[in-house]
Write an enzyme that holds these catalytic residues in place. Structure first.
Site, PDB file in Angstrom:
ATOM      1  N   GLY A   1      -5.733  -8.508 -11.005  1.00  0.00           N
ATOM      2  CA  GLY A   1      -6.355  -7.344 -11.980  1.00  0.00           C
ATOM      3  C   GLY A   1      -7.969  -7.727 -12.058  1.00  0.00           C
ATOM      4  O   GLY A   1      -8.552  -6.861 -12.722  1.00  0.00           O
ATOM      5  N   LEU A   2      -8.392  -8.480 -10.847  1.00  0.00           N
ATOM      6  CA  LEU A   2      -9.838  -8.317 -10.869  1.00  0.00           C
ATOM      7  C   LEU A   2     -10.317  -7.306  -9.918  1.00  0.00           C
ATOM      8  O   LEU A   2     -11.545  -7.669  -9.534  1.00  0.00           O
ATOM      9  CB  LEU A   2     -10.447  -9.880 -10.693  1.00  0.00           C
ATOM     10  CG  LEU A   2      -9.974 -10.912 -11.864  1.00  0.00           C
ATOM     11  CD1 LEU A   2     -10.545 -12.237 -11.523  1.00  0.00           C
ATOM     12  CD2 LEU A   2     -10.266 -10.283 -13.012  1.00  0.00           C
TER      13      LEU A   2
ATOM     14  N   SER B   1      -9.183  -5.093  -4.640  1.00  0.00           N
ATOM     15  CA  SER B   1      -9.001  -3.985  -3.587  1.00  0.00           C
ATOM     16  C   SER B   1     -10.368  -3.257  -3.528  1.00  0.00           C
ATOM     17  O   SER B   1     -10.942  -2.743  -2.467  1.00  0.00           O
ATOM     18  CB  SER B   1      -7.838  -3.227  -3.785  1.00  0.00           C
ATOM     19  OG  SER B   1      -7.845  -2.718  -5.191  1.00  0.00           O
TER      20      SER B   1
ATOM     21  N   ASP C   1     -13.371   0.898 -11.244  1.00  0.00           N
ATOM     22  CA  ASP C   1     -13.161  -0.393 -10.368  1.00  0.00           C
ATOM     23  C   ASP C   1     -14.354  -0.333  -9.290  1.00  0.00           C
ATOM     24  O   ASP C   1     -15.315  -1.299  -9.048  1.00  0.00           O
ATOM     25  CB  ASP C   1     -12.225  -0.840  -9.642  1.00  0.00           C
ATOM     26  CG  ASP C   1     -10.989  -1.003 -10.967  1.00  0.00           C
ATOM     27  OD1 ASP C   1     -11.334  -0.992 -12.053  1.00  0.00           O
ATOM     28  OD2 ASP C   1      -9.824  -1.125 -10.514  1.00  0.00           O
TER      29      ASP C   1
ATOM     30  N   TYR D   1       3.248   4.083 -16.888  1.00  0.00           N
ATOM     31  CA  TYR D   1       1.961   4.734 -16.808  1.00  0.00           C
ATOM     32  C   TYR D   1       2.059   6.459 -16.619  1.00  0.00           C
ATOM     33  O   TYR D   1       1.096   6.960 -17.413  1.00  0.00           O
ATOM     34  CB  TYR D   1       1.242   4.195 -15.519  1.00  0.00           C
ATOM     35  CG  TYR D   1       0.922   2.807 -15.717  1.00  0.00           C
ATOM     36  CD1 TYR D   1       0.031   2.263 -16.657  1.00  0.00           C
ATOM     37  CD2 TYR D   1       1.029   1.765 -14.606  1.00  0.00           C
ATOM     38  CE1 TYR D   1      -0.170   1.001 -16.711  1.00  0.00           C
ATOM     39  CE2 TYR D   1       0.605   0.635 -14.562  1.00  0.00           C
ATOM     40  CZ  TYR D   1       0.172   0.073 -15.529  1.00  0.00           C
ATOM     41  OH  TYR D   1      -0.415  -1.182 -15.764  1.00  0.00           O
TER      42      TYR D   1
ATOM     43  N   GLU E   1      -8.607   4.590  -1.740  1.00  0.00           N
ATOM     44  CA  GLU E   1      -7.392   4.018  -2.529  1.00  0.00           C
ATOM     45  C   GLU E   1      -6.245   5.057  -2.818  1.00  0.00           C
ATOM     46  O   GLU E   1      -5.360   5.145  -2.803  1.00  0.00           O
ATOM     47  CB  GLU E   1      -7.820   3.283  -3.547  1.00  0.00           C
ATOM     48  CG  GLU E   1      -6.712   2.324  -4.395  1.00  0.00           C
ATOM     49  CD  GLU E   1      -7.067   0.898  -4.445  1.00  0.00           C
ATOM     50  OE1 GLU E   1      -8.317   0.368  -4.276  1.00  0.00           O
ATOM     51  OE2 GLU E   1      -6.414   0.195  -5.221  1.00  0.00           O
TER      52      GLU E   1
HETATM   53  P1  ADP Z   1      -6.236  -6.346  -7.216  1.00  0.00           P
HETATM   54  O1  ADP Z   1      -7.260  -5.140  -6.632  1.00  0.00           O
HETATM   55  O2  ADP Z   1      -5.862  -6.159  -8.616  1.00  0.00           O
HETATM   56  O3  ADP Z   1      -6.706  -7.587  -6.618  1.00  0.00           O
HETATM   57  P2  ADP Z   1      -4.388  -4.882  -5.410  1.00  0.00           P
HETATM   58  O4  ADP Z   1      -2.984  -4.818  -5.265  1.00  0.00           O
HETATM   59  O5  ADP Z   1      -4.854  -3.481  -5.780  1.00  0.00           O
HETATM   60  O6  ADP Z   1      -4.754  -5.936  -6.599  1.00  0.00           O
HETATM   61  O7  ADP Z   1      -5.108  -5.197  -4.141  1.00  0.00           O
HETATM   62  C1  ADP Z   1      -4.826  -6.484  -3.672  1.00  0.00           C
HETATM   63  C2  ADP Z   1      -4.786  -6.053  -2.118  1.00  0.00           C
HETATM   64  O8  ADP Z   1      -6.189  -5.882  -1.396  1.00  0.00           O
HETATM   65  C3  ADP Z   1      -4.399  -7.306  -1.356  1.00  0.00           C
HETATM   66  O9  ADP Z   1      -2.892  -7.373  -1.267  1.00  0.00           O
HETATM   67  C4  ADP Z   1      -4.963  -7.158   0.285  1.00  0.00           C
HETATM   68  O10 ADP Z   1      -4.169  -6.230   0.983  1.00  0.00           O
HETATM   69  C5  ADP Z   1      -6.235  -6.600  -0.002  1.00  0.00           C
HETATM   70  N1  ADP Z   1      -7.188  -7.428  -0.224  1.00  0.00           N
HETATM   71  C6  ADP Z   1      -7.954  -7.936  -1.170  1.00  0.00           C
HETATM   72  N2  ADP Z   1      -8.839  -8.919  -0.950  1.00  0.00           N
HETATM   73  C7  ADP Z   1      -8.650  -9.200   0.307  1.00  0.00           C
HETATM   74  C8  ADP Z   1      -9.267 -10.104   1.392  1.00  0.00           C
HETATM   75  N3  ADP Z   1     -10.197 -10.996   1.164  1.00  0.00           N
HETATM   76  N4  ADP Z   1      -8.798 -10.176   2.678  1.00  0.00           N
HETATM   77  C9  ADP Z   1      -7.815  -9.246   3.057  1.00  0.00           C
HETATM   78  N5  ADP Z   1      -7.304  -8.138   2.157  1.00  0.00           N
HETATM   79  C10 ADP Z   1      -7.582  -8.261   0.783  1.00  0.00           C
HETATM   80 MG    MG Z   2      -6.525  -3.021  -7.045  1.00  0.00          MG
END
Ligand code: ADP
Ligand code: MG
Length: 389
Positions: free
Chosen positions: A128-129, A132, A176, A225, A164
């Site tokens: 949740g931080l 993405s 975000d 949602y 997204e």
């Molecule tokens: P949040 O945005 O809350 O962290 P999300 O599910 O929206 O969670 O996004 C997480 C996804 O973004 C991961 O599963 C991955 O696919 C991608 N991601 C985030 N950070 C990285 C990273 N450092 N390297 C590769 N992919 C990443």
């Molecule tokens: Mg996200």
């Protein structure tokens, strides 16, 4: 200044994967929302701040149309796609975020070339931080910088959101990406989700932000949602306004008889939450902890009772941290709810109160281990060339 000794390992990793030195770095942060939950799609106000946790991408332009990308978080994996062909989702889920941004920039008519990219990040994923959004904004920054597109940070944010929404198929609002792209160190960002106007709001220097992730396993809640969104739209319709942004408590009371109980409660949350965002800006300006505490407590209660997106684990964490801090800090759930994280604002000296209380009570009550992240408000997107040598 952004590249120093601690990045040496990262730089070396780039060189060993791509057999050439990186030419520049793009850095974009994760975020936490201090107040203003479920107000974004009702065209209201939010007050997020960028974190000091960020996603960094080393990159080097190629003279063909191939994008190759790897991530320190997914060692051994490499995604590769050709900009000369239709951009479609690939086998690596994480690689799709890079494809998504390339897809959206191309759709906008920007002509891109190939790149070698290496990602590293200390933004926890799926907590949740908004790791993405950090990733999307960092990739957008690469294209904007390299091709001198002259896009404002807000435009990079909008393209990240489109990536997204349209490629990853996740219907998030723009908060975000906006905070990740436009954040200012030491400041929260008041974002008007109707006009997309932003205002940097100083966070008093003596305050820190403590995020506690409940690690409660989030169930499939898409239908929840969607239903809330529909309830908000119906409530606005019954008050004869375009969105809940234009509604107030008097209008809500006079339309109460025509509304279902849920429509009334959801609208009550949104209308009161918008006001709390504006009041929180005032409380921060005064560095008034008592006001801040009252506002964040009220926000949590409203999310629990009116919007109904909390779970016992996040209610419990808020209770544990709030009791431990007493008058010394402000606490509420943050993000989409149904699990996820809570956020505390307090002074540095009081962090151990949170750490000790969580260690003592959280696992024993919920059989879950929480993660704690401490930081101050960090900077938004930065892209810098690296020295040739
Ligand atoms: P949040 O945005 O809350 O962290 P999300 O599910 O929206 O969670 O996004 C997480 C996804 O973004 C991961 O599963 C991955 O696919 C991608 N991601 C985030 N950070 C990285 C990273 N450092 N390297 C590769 N992919 C990443
Ligand atoms: Mg996200």
């Amino acid at each position: 200044m952004t590249i120093d000794k601690q990045h040496e390992h990262f730089l070396q990793a780039f060189t060993s994967i791509y057999e050439a030195k990186a030419q520049a770095i793009s850095i974009a942060p994760g975020r936490v929302n201090l107040v203003g939950e479920f107000t974004d799609y009702n065209f209201g106000f939010v007050l997020p701040c960028a974190l000091q946790y960020n996603t960094r991408i080393l990159f080097k332009q190629r003279d063909d149309k191939l994008i190759r990308v790897s991530s320190m978080q997914y060692p051994g994996e490499i995604d590769e796609f050709d900009l000369g062909e239709k951009i479609v989702p690939g086998d690596l889920h994480w690689g799709n975020y890079i494809r998504a941004v390339a897809f959206v920039f191309t759709r906008e008519g920007h002509s891109l070339s190939g790149f070698d990219m290496l990602i590293d990040s200390d933004v926890p994923q799926g907590s949740g931080l908004s790791s993405s959004a950090a990733l999307e904004v960092a990739v957008g920054g690469i294209f904007n910088h390299t091709f001198e597109l002259g896009l404002g940070s807000d435009k990079i944010a909008l393209l990240g959101q489109a990536a997204e929404n349209d490629f990853i198929d996740c219907q998030c609002g723009v908060m975000d990406q906006m905070i990740s792209a436009c954040g200012v160190e030491g400041h929260a960002m008041l974002l008007d989700c109707e006009s997309l106007e932003t205002k940097a709001v100083p966070i008093p220097d003596d305050l820190v932000i403590v995020i506690v992730n409940s690690n409660y396993p989030r169930k499939l809640v898409d239908s929840e949602y969607n239903q809330r969104r529909i309830d908000c739209e119906k409530a606005a319709e019954k008050m004869q306004v375009a969105s809940l942004r234009a509604a107030n408590m008097a209008m809500l009371q006079s339309a109460k008889a025509q509304m279902s109980e849920n429509e009334f409660k959801r609208a009550h949350h949104v209308i009161s939450e918008n006001q709390r965002v504006l009041d929180t800006v005032g409380a921060l300006a005064e560095n008034n902890m008592q006001k801040l505490r009252n506002l964040m407590t009220a926000s949590h209660q409203s999310l629990r009772d009116d919007f109904e997106v909390t779970v016992p684990a996040t209610d419990g964490l808020v209770e544990i941290c709030s009791q431990a801090l007493g008058e010394k800090g402000a606490v509420r759930m943050t993000g989409g709810g149904f699990g996820g994280a809570i956020v505390c604002v307090c002074r540095k000296a009081d962090i151990p109160l949170i750490e000790n209380a969580v260690a003592e009570h959280y696992y024993s009550r919920f059989n879950l281990k929480a993660d704690i992240y401490v930081c101050k408000a960090g900077n938004g997107l930065i892209v810098e060339n690296l020295a040739a040598d």
